[in-house]
Motif scaffolding. Structure first.
Motif, PDB file in Angstrom:
ATOM      1  N   ARG A 114       0.913  -1.365   0.057  1.00 15.86           N
ATOM      2  CA  ARG A 114      -0.116   0.045   0.111  1.00 15.86           C
ATOM      3  C   ARG A 114       0.905   1.250   0.056  1.00 15.86           C
ATOM      4  N   LEU A 115       2.026   1.095   0.726  1.00 14.92           N
ATOM      5  CA  LEU A 115       2.810   2.184   0.660  1.00 14.92           C
ATOM      6  C   LEU A 115       3.954   2.296  -0.720  1.00 14.92           C
ATOM      7  N   TYR A 116       4.261   1.036  -0.959  1.00 15.22           N
ATOM      8  CA  TYR A 116       5.182   0.972  -2.148  1.00 15.22           C
ATOM      9  C   TYR A 116       4.647  -0.390  -2.792  1.00 15.22           C
ATOM     10  N   PRO A 117       3.748   0.080  -3.920  1.00 16.79           N
ATOM     11  CA  PRO A 117       2.948  -0.972  -4.510  1.00 16.79           C
ATOM     12  C   PRO A 117       3.682  -2.243  -5.193  1.00 16.79           C
ATOM     13  N   GLN A 118       4.866  -1.662  -5.725  1.00 16.64           N
ATOM     14  CA  GLN A 118       5.888  -2.753  -6.400  1.00 16.64           C
ATOM     15  C   GLN A 118       6.939  -3.230  -5.348  1.00 16.64           C
ATOM     16  N   GLY A 119       7.214  -2.159  -4.523  1.00 22.61           N
ATOM     17  CA  GLY A 119       8.234  -2.568  -3.640  1.00 22.61           C
ATOM     18  C   GLY A 119       9.649  -1.885  -3.796  1.00 22.61           C
ATOM     19  N   ASP A 120       9.765  -1.580  -5.213  1.00 23.55           N
ATOM     20  CA  ASP A 120      11.135  -1.069  -5.388  1.00 23.55           C
ATOM     21  C   ASP A 120      11.365   0.398  -5.837  1.00 23.55           C
ATOM     22  N   GLU A 121      10.099   1.132  -5.691  1.00 22.51           N
ATOM     23  CA  GLU A 121      10.099   2.469  -6.068  1.00 22.51           C
ATOM     24  C   GLU A 121      10.804   3.150  -5.079  1.00 22.51           C
ATOM     25  N   LEU A 122      10.989   4.436  -5.330  1.00 18.23           N
ATOM     26  CA  LEU A 122      11.815   5.457  -4.559  1.00 18.23           C
ATOM     27  C   LEU A 122      10.902   6.230  -3.832  1.00 18.23           C
ATOM     28  N   GLU A 123       9.651   6.555  -4.171  1.00 14.08           N
ATOM     29  CA  GLU A 123       8.881   7.154  -3.547  1.00 14.08           C
ATOM     30  C   GLU A 123       7.337   6.671  -3.235  1.00 14.08           C
ATOM     31  N   PRO A 124       6.897   6.702  -1.938  1.00  8.90           N
ATOM     32  CA  PRO A 124       5.887   6.094  -1.653  1.00  8.90           C
ATOM     33  C   PRO A 124       4.383   6.733  -2.232  1.00  8.90           C
ATOM     34  N   ASN A 125       3.564   5.865  -2.211  1.00  8.61           N
ATOM     35  CA  ASN A 125       2.131   6.192  -2.688  1.00  8.61           C
ATOM     36  C   ASN A 125       1.449   7.016  -1.604  1.00  8.61           C
ATOM     37  N   PRO A 126       1.303   8.373  -1.947  1.00  8.28           N
ATOM     38  CA  PRO A 126       0.540   9.098  -0.856  1.00  8.28           C
ATOM     39  C   PRO A 126      -0.497   8.720  -0.236  1.00  8.28           C
ATOM     40  N   LYS A 127      -1.425   7.908  -1.147  1.00 11.61           N
ATOM     41  CA  LYS A 127      -2.791   7.338  -0.581  1.00 11.61           C
ATOM     42  C   LYS A 127      -2.580   6.354   0.643  1.00 11.61           C
ATOM     43  N   GLY A 128      -1.731   5.485   0.441  1.00 13.45           N
ATOM     44  CA  GLY A 128      -1.251   4.850   1.399  1.00 13.45           C
ATOM     45  C   GLY A 128      -0.582   5.255   2.698  1.00 13.45           C
ATOM     46  N   ILE A 129       0.052   6.341   2.628  1.00 15.83           N
ATOM     47  CA  ILE A 129       0.681   6.931   3.949  1.00 15.83           C
ATOM     48  C   ILE A 129      -0.573   7.596   4.573  1.00 15.83           C
ATOM     49  N   GLU A 130      -1.686   8.341   3.642  1.00 14.08           N
ATOM     50  CA  GLU A 130      -2.562   8.923   4.327  1.00 14.08           C
ATOM     51  C   GLU A 130      -3.578   8.014   5.047  1.00 14.08           C
ATOM     52  N   PHE A 131      -3.742   6.645   4.406  1.00 17.02           N
ATOM     53  CA  PHE A 131      -4.824   5.750   5.191  1.00 17.02           C
ATOM     54  C   PHE A 131      -4.089   5.341   6.794  1.00 17.02           C
ATOM     55  N   TYR A 132      -2.855   4.972   6.717  1.00 22.43           N
ATOM     56  CA  TYR A 132      -2.448   4.701   8.105  1.00 22.43           C
ATOM     57  C   TYR A 132      -2.229   6.018   9.025  1.00 22.43           C
ATOM     58  N   ARG A 133      -2.187   7.223   8.316  1.00 23.06           N
ATOM     59  CA  ARG A 133      -2.113   8.286   9.428  1.00 23.06           C
ATOM     60  C   ARG A 133      -3.538   8.467  10.106  1.00 23.06           C
ATOM     61  N   ASN A 134      -4.383   8.299   9.174  1.00 20.80           N
ATOM     62  CA  ASN A 134      -5.857   8.308   9.527  1.00 20.80           C
ATOM     63  C   ASN A 134      -6.130   7.328  10.712  1.00 20.80           C
ATOM     64  N   VAL A 135      -5.708   6.130  10.373  1.00 20.75           N
ATOM     65  CA  VAL A 135      -5.981   4.976  11.463  1.00 20.75           C
ATOM     66  C   VAL A 135      -5.247   5.318  12.774  1.00 20.75           C
ATOM     67  N   PHE A 136      -4.138   5.819  12.709  1.00 19.63           N
ATOM     68  CA  PHE A 136      -3.288   6.241  13.885  1.00 19.63           C
ATOM     69  C   PHE A 136      -3.950   7.323  14.548  1.00 19.63           C
ATOM     70  N   LYS A 137      -4.532   8.222  14.017  1.00 23.27           N
ATOM     71  CA  LYS A 137      -5.289   9.453  14.630  1.00 23.27           C
ATOM     72  C   LYS A 137      -6.368   9.026  15.346  1.00 23.27           C
ATOM     73  N   GLU A 138      -7.254   7.956  14.527  1.00 24.78           N
ATOM     74  CA  GLU A 138      -8.448   7.560  15.195  1.00 24.78           C
ATOM     75  C   GLU A 138      -7.951   6.798  16.397  1.00 24.78           C
ATOM     76  N   CYS A 139      -6.900   6.111  16.541  1.00 19.74           N
ATOM     77  CA  CYS A 139      -6.599   5.368  17.751  1.00 19.74           C
ATOM     78  C   CYS A 139      -6.052   6.483  18.936  1.00 19.74           C
TER      79      CYS A 139
END
Ligand code: P53
Length: 490
Positions: A114-139
């Motif tokens: 979700r963060l690195y769709p292939q795994g070998d990219e240099l930059e993460p997927n912003p939508k993935g980053i945002e999802f976990y940020r939301n989960v942690f904020k909810e916690c």
């Protein structure tokens, strides 16, 4: 009462088994997304298209993609991890239910793809980053401390296919980048991290199931582990540099082994089983170096590892702060002929006449948990967490929406009592996060009906159901346990 003030009570999940949304918001596939459902008798299969274009499947345990083949989603198969329990869209509702039980810790994992769709990219997927940020904020909203597994059985499929997975040293670099992203993005939202879930499974389960593993399989398994040890050590070091408050743990599949007889040969075999299955990984991650018995283990299978000088330095500098483990069962080992064998998934060896077994063949053994806690604490003297424990069982949703699960309450009560005794004996146990606090897809069998939760999810093995959540009797029981900090177990 001996549960210390501030003890963490919670529950545990893993991304691949609960999130679903496997191809949503840019997420790439993981091996679990091409793995079918199975049962206690039928294995799970990994599906692929062979080099001649024919759809094929192979048992997921020890699966190796044939030359020229490509992993594939086949039309006539159902893949239970792809939709999971849809935590991706329902996390607010689920975390609210955890809060209602009084959780002050929630163990979850981050899907690498979700963060690195292939795994070998240099930059993460912003939508993935945002999802976990939301989960942690909810916690945070409910004062629930997240306990985050960085890698839980879900290496991106692309890395499996194009790099050969963890047998390739390159994976360390990709993991390092992924872990660094987690530590920097979620600084201030997370304190506790685990580097690899049940890292020891790779070797521990290799020839537990009848088929003798070949030397080549051992070679690959030990190499794979070495790269994960190095990646884990890098992660620990990076975490401490990025935030000195971070606490990073190893995560070991904890099985308590007993010798079947007092034959010295059984006693020795038992010791060696602990070494190979449990201590090998724990020693490297907690002590920062390979144990003396590693040489014997490698020699037994003519294993020669790619280990550099720098790797050895890294292992030393990246020891974990915390020992965490899962505990479900004990197992009996013997050099003698076994007439009464246990047959279940991931359970093996001789039947223990003093214990009862779950419907999946897992020995119910709360004393084994106390034994494990005391033995391991004595070895490392690190704070410990029981980050998985529980009873996989069939539950019935009644007409009125209730679920009566006294068997689960009974299982947990006994395990909590034995944790308490271990604490009285001096073990620095700081958390208990039972597995599958909300029903989710079984890792071993891919079933939904092997349920662990305090919360029932209306989904069956074929993926049918409303996905609605219901409170089981154990939900109200655990709420009381937490409110009394473990004093009220009735
Ligand atoms: P399931 C085998 C033996 C002990 C723990 O397992 C294991 C396994 C692998 O199945 O895995 C851990 O779902 C694992 C979880 C998993 C849980 O135990 O097969 O960390 O992902 O779901 C329970 O009943």
């Amino acid at each position: 009462m001996s549960f210390p003030k501030g003890f963490y009570w919670g529950g545990a999940t893993a991304a691949n088994q609960c999130e679903g949304a496997w191809n949503v918001d840019g997420r790439g596939p993981a091996l679990t997304d091409v793995t079918t459902g199975g049962s206690v008798k039928e294995p799970r299969y990994v599906t692929y298209i062979d080099k001649d274009g024919n759809p094929q499947k192979m048992p997921s345990m020890g699966a190796k993609l044939p030359e020229g083949a490509k992993y594939a989603v086949l039309d006539d198969c159902y893949y239970p991890n792809q939709d999971g329990i849809d935590f991706y869209h329902r996390y607010k509702e689920d975390i609210a239910l955890f809060a209602e039980m009084g959780f002050n810790m929630f163990r979850m994992s981050i899907s690498w793809s979700r963060l690195y769709p292939q795994g070998d990219e240099l930059e993460p997927n912003p939508k993935g980053i945002e999802f976990y940020r939301n989960v942690f904020k909810e916690c945070k909203k409910y004062n629930i401390e997240p306990l985050v597994t960085i890698h839980h059985f879900d290496t991106p499929l692309y890395l499996e296919e194009h790099y050969g997975g963890w047998k390739n040293r390159k994976l360390i670099e990709f993991y390092d980048r992924f872990a660094k992203t987690c530590f920097t993005e979620y600084k201030g939202l997370v304190k506790y991290w685990l580097t690899f879930n049940e890292i020891n499974n790779t070797v521990m389960f290799l020839d537990m199931f009848g088929n003798k593993a070949t030397d080549q399989m051992y070679q690959e398994a030990y190499q794979h582990l070495h790269y994960q040890f190095v990646a884990s050590a890098h992660a620990v070091k990076m975490a401490h540099e990025i935030d000195p408050d971070y606490v990073v743990g190893c995560m070991i599949c904890g099985i308590t082994f007993y010798p079947a007889t007092c034959d010295p040969a059984d006693i020795l075999l038992n010791r060696h089983t602990w070494e190979k299955g449990i201590y090998y990984c724990g020693d490297v991650q907690c002590k920062g170096k390979y144990p003396t018995f590693a040489k014997r283990l490698w020699a037994e299978h003519d294993v020669h590892l790619d280990i550099t000088e720098q790797d050895l330095i890294d292992l030393k500098e990246g020891t974990v702060d915390l020992y965490t483990f899962s505990y479900y069962m004990s197992t009996v080992v013997t050099t003698h002929e076994v007439t009464d064998k246990v047959s279940g998934n991931f359970s093996a060896g001789a039947r223990n006449p003093y214990l009862e077994y779950s419907d999946w063949g897992w020995a119910l053994d709360p004393k084994g948990l106390r034994y494990y806690l005391e033995k391991i604490y004595d070895r490392y003297e690190l704070p410990m967490m029981v980050v998985e424990n529980g009873l996989g069982a069939y539950d019935t949703l009644e007409e009125d929406g209730t679920i009566h699960d006294p068997y689960r309450i009974d299982y947990m009560r006994k395990h909590i009592q034995d944790m308490e005794l271990a604490i009285e004996d001096g073990v620095d146990l700081i958390a208990y996060t039972p597995w599958g606090c909300i029903d989710l897809v079984s890792a071993g069998t891919g079933e939904m009906r092997k349920r662990y939760g305090f919360i029932y999810v209306d989904k069956d093995d074929a993926g049918n159901g409303t996905f609605d959540r219901y409170r089981k009797d154990s939900f109200y029981w655990y709420k009381k346990v937490i409110a009394s900090n473990g004093a009220d177990l009735d």
